[in-house]
Design a protein around this motif. Structure first.
Motif, mmCIF file in Angstrom:
data_model
loop_
_atom_site.group_PDB
_atom_site.id
_atom_site.type_symbol
_atom_site.label_atom_id
_atom_site.label_comp_id
_atom_site.label_asym_id
_atom_site.label_seq_id
_atom_site.Cartn_x
_atom_site.Cartn_y
_atom_site.Cartn_z
ATOM 1 N N TRP A 1 0.863 -1.189 0.000
ATOM 2 C CA TRP A 1 0.000 0.000 0.000
ATOM 3 C C TRP A 1 0.891 1.228 0.000
ATOM 4 O O TRP A 1 2.003 1.202 0.553
ATOM 5 C CB TRP A 1 -0.908 0.031 1.232
ATOM 6 N N GLN A 2 0.400 2.318 -0.633
ATOM 7 C CA GLN A 2 1.093 3.596 -0.548
ATOM 8 C C GLN A 2 0.062 4.714 -0.566
ATOM 9 O O GLN A 2 -1.026 4.577 -1.145
ATOM 10 C CB GLN A 2 2.102 3.777 -1.671
ATOM 11 N N ALA A 3 0.403 5.827 0.081
ATOM 12 C CA ALA A 3 -0.540 6.934 0.213
ATOM 13 C C ALA A 3 -0.708 7.703 -1.081
ATOM 14 O O ALA A 3 -1.806 8.126 -1.438
ATOM 15 C CB ALA A 3 -0.098 7.874 1.335
ATOM 16 N N MET A 4 0.376 7.933 -1.806
ATOM 17 C CA MET A 4 0.365 8.778 -2.995
ATOM 18 C C MET A 4 0.600 7.936 -4.239
ATOM 19 O O MET A 4 1.665 7.328 -4.393
ATOM 20 C CB MET A 4 1.445 9.858 -2.889
ATOM 21 N N SER A 5 -0.389 7.895 -5.133
ATOM 22 C CA SER A 5 -0.233 7.176 -6.393
ATOM 23 C C SER A 5 0.367 8.059 -7.477
ATOM 24 O O SER A 5 0.844 7.558 -8.496
ATOM 25 C CB SER A 5 -1.581 6.624 -6.868
ATOM 26 N N GLU A 6 0.325 9.383 -7.285
ATOM 27 C CA GLU A 6 0.907 10.333 -8.226
ATOM 28 C C GLU A 6 2.120 10.985 -7.559
ATOM 29 O O GLU A 6 1.990 11.934 -6.796
ATOM 30 C CB GLU A 6 -0.114 11.398 -8.620
ATOM 31 N N PRO A 7 3.328 10.485 -7.820
ATOM 32 C CA PRO A 7 4.520 10.957 -7.098
ATOM 33 C C PRO A 7 4.815 12.434 -7.297
ATOM 34 O O PRO A 7 5.450 13.056 -6.444
ATOM 35 C CB PRO A 7 5.648 10.077 -7.644
ATOM 36 N N CYS B 1 8.571 18.076 -12.707
ATOM 37 C CA CYS B 1 8.344 16.684 -12.337
ATOM 38 C C CYS B 1 7.354 16.080 -13.318
ATOM 39 O O CYS B 1 6.260 16.607 -13.522
ATOM 40 C CB CYS B 1 7.814 16.599 -10.905
ATOM 41 N N SER B 2 7.738 14.982 -13.948
ATOM 42 C CA SER B 2 6.890 14.307 -14.931
ATOM 43 C C SER B 2 6.573 12.898 -14.447
ATOM 44 O O SER B 2 7.467 12.173 -13.983
ATOM 45 C CB SER B 2 7.583 14.231 -16.296
ATOM 46 N N HIS B 3 5.296 12.531 -14.568
ATOM 47 C CA HIS B 3 4.892 11.182 -14.168
ATOM 48 C C HIS B 3 5.264 10.183 -15.253
ATOM 49 O O HIS B 3 4.969 10.379 -16.432
ATOM 50 C CB HIS B 3 3.386 11.138 -13.916
ATOM 51 N N VAL B 4 5.942 9.104 -14.853
ATOM 52 C CA VAL B 4 6.350 8.050 -15.777
ATOM 53 C C VAL B 4 5.669 6.759 -15.350
ATOM 54 O O VAL B 4 5.920 6.276 -14.239
ATOM 55 C CB VAL B 4 7.883 7.867 -15.784
ATOM 56 N N PRO B 5 4.790 6.196 -16.184
ATOM 57 C CA PRO B 5 4.085 4.962 -15.806
ATOM 58 C C PRO B 5 5.044 3.838 -15.451
ATOM 59 O O PRO B 5 6.079 3.656 -16.096
ATOM 60 C CB PRO B 5 3.271 4.632 -17.074
ATOM 61 N N HIS B 6 4.682 3.114 -14.395
ATOM 62 C CA HIS B 6 5.401 1.920 -13.936
ATOM 63 C C HIS B 6 6.758 2.206 -13.283
ATOM 64 O O HIS B 6 7.313 1.321 -12.638
ATOM 65 C CB HIS B 6 5.615 0.922 -15.082
ATOM 66 N N SER B 7 7.292 3.394 -13.448
ATOM 67 C CA SER B 7 8.606 3.676 -12.843
ATOM 68 C C SER B 7 8.585 4.890 -11.917
ATOM 69 O O SER B 7 9.619 5.252 -11.367
ATOM 70 C CB SER B 7 9.664 3.865 -13.936
ATOM 71 N N GLY B 8 7.426 5.553 -11.786
ATOM 72 C CA GLY B 8 7.345 6.667 -10.843
ATOM 73 C C GLY B 8 7.401 8.014 -11.525
ATOM 74 O O GLY B 8 6.534 8.357 -12.321
ATOM 75 N N ARG B 9 8.441 8.783 -11.246
ATOM 76 C CA ARG B 9 8.539 10.138 -11.773
ATOM 77 C C ARG B 9 9.907 10.389 -12.402
ATOM 78 O O ARG B 9 10.871 9.651 -12.179
ATOM 79 C CB ARG B 9 8.315 11.150 -10.644
#
Length: 328
Positions: free
Chosen positions: A242-248, A261-269
């Motif tokens: 579990w984690q609190a923030m799904s959008e790093p 800061c750019s969101h990168v699917p499957h690898s975070g930011r």
């Protein structure tokens, strides 16, 4: 054996296990020496160990860790006492006084850390306690993020860098819109051995592996996110359940000033510098970027740069959610 460790506030540690995890008291002495590698306390069930842990060149902190290392051979730290004031490797000690107080002294016999207890009764969990992140993955000193109960009785995450700001729950939501309650002043949170978390402000969650008998630990990571980690057996790798923030990128301060800061699917930011800027320190993105130009007061040398698909967080003129309009 199911074991949960919930690090809600420092310097308290809460162990919840199907068997006793009380640390055995030493019958030889009332102190542990940094010079004796075998001066280590082990819990009765063998899961946890405590002693002086090396954090640098001739620098030690008193810590609690899982006795069995992970799949990469690393000891998983659960809690650390004098994280911001390590002691040297000679003549430093942890001592239990007759008053019930536990202190850490350095070679000069100065007290660098203390529990400030005056009896053998357990410490009370108060509203003034908080959980603080580490500075980085390998730097255990205090970082920029903290988990705490606010004056409104809501459990919150806060970034304490150059500009202090809260980011969880979402700051543009009222407490009730975020599903939180401000009316319970007990300010208590708890993680049970099965993976269920409950807080007095009505925030709760269940882990992805809820109900399984595994080892668990809830941690405020150095990147500002709260994560629950699980592993089925000792020596295995910890996985996030579990984690609190799904959008790093919604975590404040992750990429630092003058950066994107750019969101990168499957690898975070992914962090990148704005045009005309360069990274300050490639090992620490939280320091941000510095200009590659000399700023002058000449008006014709300055201007604005248009960036597509970029939001300047916190500077919105207004927030207008979508509405479905029915025709009568």
């Amino acid at each position: 054996m199911a074991t949960s460790v919930f690090l809600l506030f420092l310097p308290l540690i809460f162990f919840s296990s199907s068997s006793s995890s009380t640390v055995d008291r030493s019958s030889r002495a009332s102190s542990l020496s940094v010079e004796h590698a075998d001066d280590v306390l082990t819990s009765r069930n063998g899961i946890f160990s405590a002693g002086f842990f090396p954090v640098g060149d001739n620098a030690y902190c008193f810590a609690v860790w899982f006795s069995e290392p992970d799949s990469e051979g690393n000891r998983t730290i659960v809690w650390m006492a004098n994280r911001d004031q390590p002691v040297n490797g000679r003549k430093s000690e942890l001592s239990v006084l007759k008053s019930g107080n536990v202190i850490i002294t350095d070679a000069g016999r100065f007290t660098v850390w203390s529990t400030d207890t005056v009896s053998e009764s357990p410490q009370l969990l108060t509203k003034d306690m908080k959980l603080v992140s580490s500075r980085s993955q390998w730097n255990f000193s205090s970082g920029f993020y903290k988990l705490y109960f606010g004056d409104d009785n809501v459990l919150r995450l806060q970034y304490g860098g150059p500009h202090i700001s809260g980011y969880w729950p979402k700051p543009w939501l009222m407490s009730w819109e975020a599903g939180r309650s401000i009316y319970n002043s007990s300010r208590i949170a708890f993680l049970d051995p099965w993976g269920y978390f409950s807080s007095s402000d009505n925030f709760n969650f269940t882990s992805a592996d809820y109900g399984e008998r595994v080892q668990r630990r809830l941690k405020l990571d150095y990147d500002g996110n709260i994560r629950l980690y699980s592993r089925n057996h000792r020596m295995e790798k910890w996985t996030v359940s579990w984690q609190a923030m799904s959008e790093p990128c919604m975590i404040h301060g992750t990429c630092g000033p003058n950066s994107i800061c750019s969101h990168v699917p499957h690898s975070g930011r992914k962090c990148s510098c704005l045009q005309g800027f360069k990274i300050r320190d490639r090992t620490d993105w939280s320091l941000g970027c510095v200009p590659e130009f000399n700023l002058t007061c000449t008006t014709n040398e300055t201007g604005f740069l248009k960036l597509s698909h970029v939001e300047f967080y916190g500077s919105d003129f207004g927030f207008f959610p979508n509405y479905t309009i029915g025709i009568v």
